[in-house]
Design a protein around this motif. Structure first.
Motif, PDB file in Angstrom:
ATOM      1  N   ALA A   9     -32.314  33.125 -21.905  1.00  0.00           N
ATOM      2  CA  ALA A   9     -31.720  31.951 -21.245  1.00  0.00           C
ATOM      3  C   ALA A   9     -30.866  32.321 -20.045  1.00  0.00           C
ATOM      4  CB  ALA A   9     -30.868  31.181 -22.257  1.00  0.00           C
ATOM      5  N   LEU A  10     -30.735  31.341 -19.172  1.00  0.00           N
ATOM      6  CA  LEU A  10     -29.727  31.341 -18.119  1.00  0.00           C
ATOM      7  C   LEU A  10     -28.867  30.113 -18.377  1.00  0.00           C
ATOM      8  CD1 LEU A  10     -31.694  31.997 -14.808  1.00  0.00           C
ATOM      9  CD2 LEU A  10     -30.306  33.609 -16.088  1.00  0.00           C
ATOM     10  N   GLU A  11     -27.571  30.280 -18.301  1.00  0.00           N
ATOM     11  CA  GLU A  11     -26.683  29.147 -18.526  1.00  0.00           C
ATOM     12  C   GLU A  11     -25.820  28.906 -17.293  1.00  0.00           C
ATOM     13  OE1 GLU A  11     -24.625  30.244 -22.152  1.00  0.00           O
ATOM     14  OE2 GLU A  11     -26.019  28.999 -23.295  1.00  0.00           O
ATOM     15  N   GLN A  12     -25.773  27.663 -16.897  1.00  0.00           N
ATOM     16  CA  GLN A  12     -24.920  27.176 -15.821  1.00  0.00           C
ATOM     17  C   GLN A  12     -25.125  27.940 -14.509  1.00  0.00           C
ATOM     18  OE1 GLN A  12     -20.892  26.393 -17.034  1.00  0.00           O
ATOM     19  NE2 GLN A  12     -21.580  24.994 -18.621  1.00  0.00           N
ATOM     20  N   ALA A  13     -26.394  28.130 -14.157  1.00  0.00           N
ATOM     21  CA  ALA A  13     -26.702  28.668 -12.827  1.00  0.00           C
ATOM     22  C   ALA A  13     -26.314  27.591 -11.813  1.00  0.00           C
ATOM     23  CB  ALA A  13     -28.184  29.017 -12.726  1.00  0.00           C
ATOM     24  N   ALA A  14     -25.505  27.948 -10.843  1.00  0.00           N
ATOM     25  CA  ALA A  14     -24.971  26.971  -9.886  1.00  0.00           C
ATOM     26  C   ALA A  14     -25.832  26.938  -8.618  1.00  0.00           C
ATOM     27  CB  ALA A  14     -23.529  27.316  -9.539  1.00  0.00           C
ATOM     28  N   PHE A  15     -26.112  25.716  -8.174  1.00  0.00           N
ATOM     29  CA  PHE A  15     -26.897  25.506  -6.967  1.00  0.00           C
ATOM     30  C   PHE A  15     -26.288  24.382  -6.140  1.00  0.00           C
ATOM     31  CE2 PHE A  15     -29.929  27.271  -9.943  1.00  0.00           C
ATOM     32  CZ  PHE A  15     -30.638  28.178  -9.168  1.00  0.00           C
ATOM     33  N   ARG A  16     -26.391  24.505  -4.849  1.00  0.00           N
ATOM     34  CA  ARG A  16     -26.142  23.397  -3.922  1.00  0.00           C
ATOM     35  C   ARG A  16     -27.536  22.911  -3.535  1.00  0.00           C
ATOM     36  NH1 ARG A  16     -22.174  19.894  -2.642  1.00  0.00           N
ATOM     37  NH2 ARG A  16     -22.594  18.973  -0.615  1.00  0.00           N
ATOM     38  N   ALA A  17     -27.829  21.640  -3.797  1.00  0.00           N
ATOM     39  CA  ALA A  17     -29.177  21.126  -3.542  1.00  0.00           C
ATOM     40  C   ALA A  17     -29.097  19.679  -3.067  1.00  0.00           C
ATOM     41  CB  ALA A  17     -30.032  21.247  -4.801  1.00  0.00           C
ATOM     42  N   TYR A  18     -30.257  19.147  -2.712  1.00  0.00           N
ATOM     43  CA  TYR A  18     -30.320  17.843  -2.048  1.00  0.00           C
ATOM     44  C   TYR A  18     -31.207  16.865  -2.808  1.00  0.00           C
ATOM     45  CZ  TYR A  18     -27.892  20.492   1.388  1.00  0.00           C
ATOM     46  OH  TYR A  18     -26.947  21.276   2.001  1.00  0.00           O
ATOM     47  N   HIS A  19     -31.121  16.918  -4.140  1.00  0.00           N
ATOM     48  CA  HIS A  19     -31.857  15.976  -4.980  1.00  0.00           C
ATOM     49  C   HIS A  19     -31.057  14.687  -5.100  1.00  0.00           C
ATOM     50  CE1 HIS A  19     -34.136  19.478  -5.995  1.00  0.00           C
ATOM     51  NE2 HIS A  19     -33.117  20.051  -6.613  1.00  0.00           N
ATOM     52  N   GLY A  20     -31.762  13.562  -5.091  1.00  0.00           N
ATOM     53  CA  GLY A  20     -31.075  12.303  -5.302  1.00  0.00           C
ATOM     54  C   GLY A  20     -31.878  11.129  -4.793  1.00  0.00           C
ATOM     55  N   TYR A  21     -31.635  10.012  -5.397  1.00  0.00           N
ATOM     56  CA  TYR A  21     -32.365   8.782  -5.104  1.00  0.00           C
ATOM     57  C   TYR A  21     -31.928   8.153  -3.778  1.00  0.00           C
ATOM     58  CZ  TYR A  21     -34.309   4.137  -5.800  1.00  0.00           C
ATOM     59  OH  TYR A  21     -34.999   2.968  -5.645  1.00  0.00           O
ATOM     60  N   PHE A  22     -30.649   8.289  -3.456  1.00  0.00           N
ATOM     61  CA  PHE A  22     -30.103   7.627  -2.274  1.00  0.00           C
ATOM     62  C   PHE A  22     -30.260   8.518  -1.033  1.00  0.00           C
ATOM     63  CE2 PHE A  22     -27.796   5.876  -5.922  1.00  0.00           C
ATOM     64  CZ  PHE A  22     -28.183   4.550  -5.786  1.00  0.00           C
ATOM     65  N   PRO A  23     -30.586   7.922   0.114  1.00  0.00           N
ATOM     66  CA  PRO A  23     -30.838   8.713   1.334  1.00  0.00           C
ATOM     67  C   PRO A  23     -29.688   9.650   1.696  1.00  0.00           C
ATOM     68  CG  PRO A  23     -31.467   6.424   1.685  1.00  0.00           C
ATOM     69  CD  PRO A  23     -30.798   6.487   0.333  1.00  0.00           C
ATOM     70  N   GLU A  24     -28.461   9.216   1.484  1.00  0.00           N
ATOM     71  CA  GLU A  24     -27.321  10.061   1.850  1.00  0.00           C
ATOM     72  C   GLU A  24     -27.258  11.341   1.013  1.00  0.00           C
ATOM     73  OE1 GLU A  24     -25.716   6.687  -0.787  1.00  0.00           O
ATOM     74  OE2 GLU A  24     -27.060   6.824   0.917  1.00  0.00           O
ATOM     75  N   GLU A  25     -27.843  11.317  -0.196  1.00  0.00           N
ATOM     76  CA  GLU A  25     -27.845  12.521  -1.033  1.00  0.00           C
ATOM     77  C   GLU A  25     -28.725  13.618  -0.427  1.00  0.00           C
ATOM     78  OE1 GLU A  25     -27.298  11.611  -5.548  1.00  0.00           O
ATOM     79  OE2 GLU A  25     -28.727  10.133  -4.730  1.00  0.00           O
ATOM     80  N   ALA A  26     -29.757  13.222   0.297  1.00  0.00           N
ATOM     81  CA  ALA A  26     -30.630  14.188   0.966  1.00  0.00           C
ATOM     82  C   ALA A  26     -29.931  14.834   2.157  1.00  0.00           C
ATOM     83  CB  ALA A  26     -31.926  13.518   1.406  1.00  0.00           C
ATOM     84  N   VAL A  27     -28.868  14.194   2.647  1.00  0.00           N
ATOM     85  CA  VAL A  27     -28.123  14.714   3.789  1.00  0.00           C
ATOM     86  C   VAL A  27     -26.888  15.484   3.311  1.00  0.00           C
ATOM     87  CG1 VAL A  27     -26.809  14.075   5.845  1.00  0.00           C
ATOM     88  CG2 VAL A  27     -28.913  12.845   5.273  1.00  0.00           C
TER      89      VAL A  27
END
Length: 116
Positions: free
Chosen positions: A5-23
Motif C-alpha cells: 500500500a501507499l497511504e496519503q500520497a499528496a498531489f496537487r491536481a485539477y479534478h473537479g466538476y466546476f470550471p474554476e477547479e480546472a484552473v
C-alpha cells in the motif's frame, strides 16, 4: 494474501466538476491498497508489486484532469491491474481536501474496491 500500500500520497491536481477547479486546482490525498497472492516468501522485487510503481501510476493518472473523482479512481484501478496482473484485489481512495462547497469540510472522499 500479501498487502502492499501507499497511504496519503499528496498531489496537487485539477479534478473537479466546476470550471474554476480546472484552473485553481486542489490538494488531494490518495491511498492505494493492493493484494497479491502471498503463500510463499518473496525475495525478489520482480515477484511483487513495487510501491514505487504504484506511485508512478498514481502520478500519471492524477496529472490528467477529470470532472469526477469517480473517474479518477476507476482509471487508477484499471492502470494498476494492467501494470501488475498479479493483483487480486485493489482499494483506491481519493480525498479532495477543502472541497469548494461553501462550508468548512475537511475533505470529500471517493473509494473503489475491486476484485479481479
Amino acid at each position: 494474501m500479501l498487502t502492499i500500500a501507499l497511504e496519503q500520497a499528496a498531489f496537487r491536481a485539477y479534478h473537479g466538476y466546476f470550471p474554476e477547479e480546472a484552473v485553481i486546482g486542489n490538494d488531494f490525498l490518495l491511498d492505494i491498497i493492493v493484494r497479491i497472492p502471498g503463500t510463499v516468501a518473496i525475495d525478489d522485487l520482480s515477484e511483487t508489486v513495487n510501491y514505487q510503481g504504484l506511485y508512478e501510476i498514481a502520478k500519471e493518472v492524477m496529472a490528467v484532469p477529470k470532472p469526477l473523482l469517480e473517474e479518477v479512481v476507476y482509471a487508477l484501478s484499471d492502470a494498476l491491474k494492467e501494470r501488475y496482473p498479479s493483483i487480486l484485489k485493489s482499494t483506491v481512495t481519493l480525498r479532495k481536501l477543502n472541497p469548494p462547497m461553501g462550508a468548512p469540510i475537511r475533505n470529500s472522499l471517493v473509494s473503489l474496491e475491486k476484485e479481479y
